[in-house]
Design an enzyme around this catalytic site. Structure first.
Site, PDB file in Angstrom:
ATOM      1  N   ARG A  49      57.694  45.176  -2.727  1.00 55.42           N
ATOM      2  CA  ARG A  49      58.823  44.791  -3.577  1.00 55.42           C
ATOM      3  C   ARG A  49      59.927  45.843  -3.552  1.00 55.42           C
ATOM      4  NH1 ARG A  49      56.440  43.842  -9.202  1.00 55.42           N
ATOM      5  NH2 ARG A  49      55.241  45.623  -8.520  1.00 55.42           N
TER       6      ARG A  49
ATOM      7  N   ASN B  32      55.553  39.712  -7.513  1.00 54.57           N
ATOM      8  CA  ASN B  32      54.177  39.452  -7.107  1.00 54.57           C
ATOM      9  C   ASN B  32      53.708  38.160  -7.755  1.00 54.57           C
ATOM     10  OD1 ASN B  32      53.957  41.808  -5.619  1.00 54.57           O
ATOM     11  ND2 ASN B  32      52.988  42.954  -7.265  1.00 54.57           N
TER      12      ASN B  32
END
Length: 89
Positions: A17, A35
């Protein structure tokens, strides 16, 4: 252009990320990354088509040596949702 992306592989707990956010900033792209409970990562990324395509190519390569992308599913839309930045959810 807007791309809705789901990425599977070794993509959680390896800086995916953060790497996605950094690469999006380099390409002046906006959107978000998060996520998912099933171990995949979901993104929405928007900007000029060529820049989005370049970002997706870099993502396929894994961004870093710790990330191993197995599969990327992309849905493309000819619209923008008006994100101001690329954020991590």
């Amino acid at each position: 252009m807007l791309a809705h992306v789901t990425v599977t592989g070794r993509v959680q707990g390896v800086g995916f990320r953060y790497s996605a956010q950094q690469q999006a900033a380099q390409h002046n792209l906006t959107g978000w990354v998060q996520n998912k409970a099933d171990g995949s990562v979901e993104l929405k990324v928007e900007g000029p088509e060529q820049k989005v395509d370049r970002f997706l190519e870099e993502m396929k390569a894994g961004f870093t040596q710790f990330i191993k992308v197995k599969q990327i599913d992309v849905d493309r839309f000819n619209k923008d949702e008006g994100y101001k930045q690329f954020s991590i959810k």
